[in-house]
Write a protein that holds these residues in place. Sequence first.
Motif, short mmCIF file in Angstrom:
data_model
loop_
_atom_site.label_atom_id
_atom_site.label_comp_id
_atom_site.label_asym_id
_atom_site.label_seq_id
_atom_site.Cartn_x
_atom_site.Cartn_y
_atom_site.Cartn_z
N VAL A 148 63.97 81.20 -20.35
CA VAL A 148 62.67 81.86 -20.22
C VAL A 148 62.48 82.23 -18.75
O VAL A 148 62.24 81.36 -17.90
CB VAL A 148 61.52 80.96 -20.70
CG1 VAL A 148 60.19 81.71 -20.59
CG2 VAL A 148 61.77 80.50 -22.13
N ASP A 149 62.61 83.51 -18.46
CA ASP A 149 62.47 83.98 -17.08
C ASP A 149 60.99 84.13 -16.73
O ASP A 149 60.17 84.50 -17.58
CB ASP A 149 63.17 85.33 -16.92
CG ASP A 149 63.42 85.68 -15.46
OD1 ASP A 149 63.36 84.76 -14.61
OD2 ASP A 149 63.68 86.85 -15.17
N GLU A 150 60.65 83.82 -15.48
CA GLU A 150 59.26 83.88 -15.00
C GLU A 150 58.35 83.04 -15.91
O GLU A 150 57.24 83.46 -16.26
CB GLU A 150 58.77 85.34 -14.96
CG GLU A 150 59.59 86.25 -14.09
CD GLU A 150 59.40 85.98 -12.60
OE1 GLU A 150 58.36 85.42 -12.23
OE2 GLU A 150 60.30 86.32 -11.83
N VAL A 151 58.78 81.84 -16.25
CA VAL A 151 58.06 81.01 -17.22
C VAL A 151 56.64 80.71 -16.75
O VAL A 151 55.75 80.47 -17.58
CB VAL A 151 58.85 79.70 -17.48
CG1 VAL A 151 58.95 78.86 -16.21
CG2 VAL A 151 58.23 78.90 -18.61
N HIS A 152 56.39 80.73 -15.45
CA HIS A 152 55.04 80.44 -14.95
C HIS A 152 54.01 81.48 -15.38
O HIS A 152 52.80 81.22 -15.27
CB HIS A 152 55.06 80.32 -13.42
CG HIS A 152 55.49 81.58 -12.73
ND1 HIS A 152 56.81 81.90 -12.51
CD2 HIS A 152 54.77 82.60 -12.21
CE1 HIS A 152 56.89 83.06 -11.89
NE2 HIS A 152 55.67 83.50 -11.68
N ARG A 153 54.47 82.61 -15.87
CA ARG A 153 53.54 83.65 -16.30
C ARG A 153 53.01 83.41 -17.72
O ARG A 153 52.09 84.09 -18.17
CB ARG A 153 54.19 85.03 -16.21
CG ARG A 153 54.52 85.45 -14.78
CD ARG A 153 55.06 86.86 -14.72
NE ARG A 153 55.41 87.26 -13.38
CZ ARG A 153 54.57 87.82 -12.51
NH1 ARG A 153 53.31 88.01 -12.86
NH2 ARG A 153 54.97 88.16 -11.30
#
Length: 456
Positions: A122-127
């Motif tokens: 999951v890329d850029e999971v903080h979004r």
Amino acid sequence: MARRTSRRPEDAPDLLSVDREGLRPLAERMRPRELDDMVGQRRLLAPGTALRRAVEAGKVHSMILWGPPGCGKTTLALLLARYADADFRAISAVLSGLPEVRQVLAEAAHRFAEGRRTVLFVDEVHRFNKAQQDAFLPHIERGTILFVGATTENPSFELNSALLSRCRVHVMEAVSAADIAVALRRALEDEERGLGGQGVQVDDAALLHIAGAADGDVRRALTLLEIAAELAADEGGVITEATLAQVLADRTRRFDKGGEQFYDQISALHKSVRSSNPDAAVYWLARMLDGGCDPSYLARRLTRMAVEDVGLADPRALQMALEAWDTYDRLGSPEGELAFAQLAIYLASTAKSNAAYSAYNAARADVAEFGTQDVPLHLRNAPTKLMKQLGYGQGYQYDHDAAGGIALDQTGFPDAMGERVYYQPVERGLEIKLKEKLDRLRTARANARGEGEQGG
């Protein structure tokens, strides 16, 4: 007019025969296939490290990879799947919503039932918001997926505690210029996936220049090299200084105006001023301005440093901060930035005292502890006859009429509190004189009251 004949499908070129590998960017083609191919990240992936042993044994765990762009987060996730003999699925928190997340998880559950594992990257999971992050939890717990989240932001602030408790956080670092140069040289020599065989010529100094311009981002470095190689094709394949000047003309450094790097850098600026290091202070100021930081924000922070860390040791600092702020508003960039540089150097170089800052915090603590205390009658104003009859102002001593200009036995605090001492001047700058005066005055007041001085 001649009749235009239509082209039959069988006359069209076979698109399946097109070399798709050549259409992919160099950075994608050169993505490492083995752990030994990765550059940088020695702390995590050097032979014998815990993560390296786990990956090579195929016993990977769910994890969060925290690091700057281009440090190898996606590559490491791909290698985890390869070494674990698992399927690899990737989604982006920027592009994917909850329905797509559920579909990917359902497919992973189906493969799990058939005895096949899935590495879900999951890329850029903080979004993802809290509900989206929570959707992964039961699947991580059951082992349906090996969750690998990638983020450029501090997981402590951006990810919920439930997800963090189920994953191990691995911190990845920006790749050094020397390590990036190794990756660039490898791309130049690789005839299968890289630029080998194309006659591209570049010396080590130019290669290191590209690596440095990439600012820790391997992917960016390979992209710059690919562009330089294309431009050099018209120069006999030689990447010259002129070629590099074109490719690197508009490069920018890593800086996130609202993220981890932003707060790390303003912290570095503030602490450099506090530790009286003007060279470091002006460096971090330049870094933040170069990264696009709002000058008004820097003006506010520099003004805060003037009152918090310089304080009354040098009262001129606050005036200089306000003047620098006004100067920038009048001149704009880049001339106004010189006013900030001058201010940062002065704040770092001059005497420091946080005595006023500490005194205010101590007073606030007493306000919270003692609550709403009545103002002593002698300190109250008495503009009406009734107020005078009630004792307002009774017993007040007009200091200008007292010996020495100070009524030493007159308290300024509520009766329930007694005298307090908040302000403790340091023996630096102007506060040396203030300390000498206040020490004498506080001793005289205590003697006039016939009691020892009380601390706050």
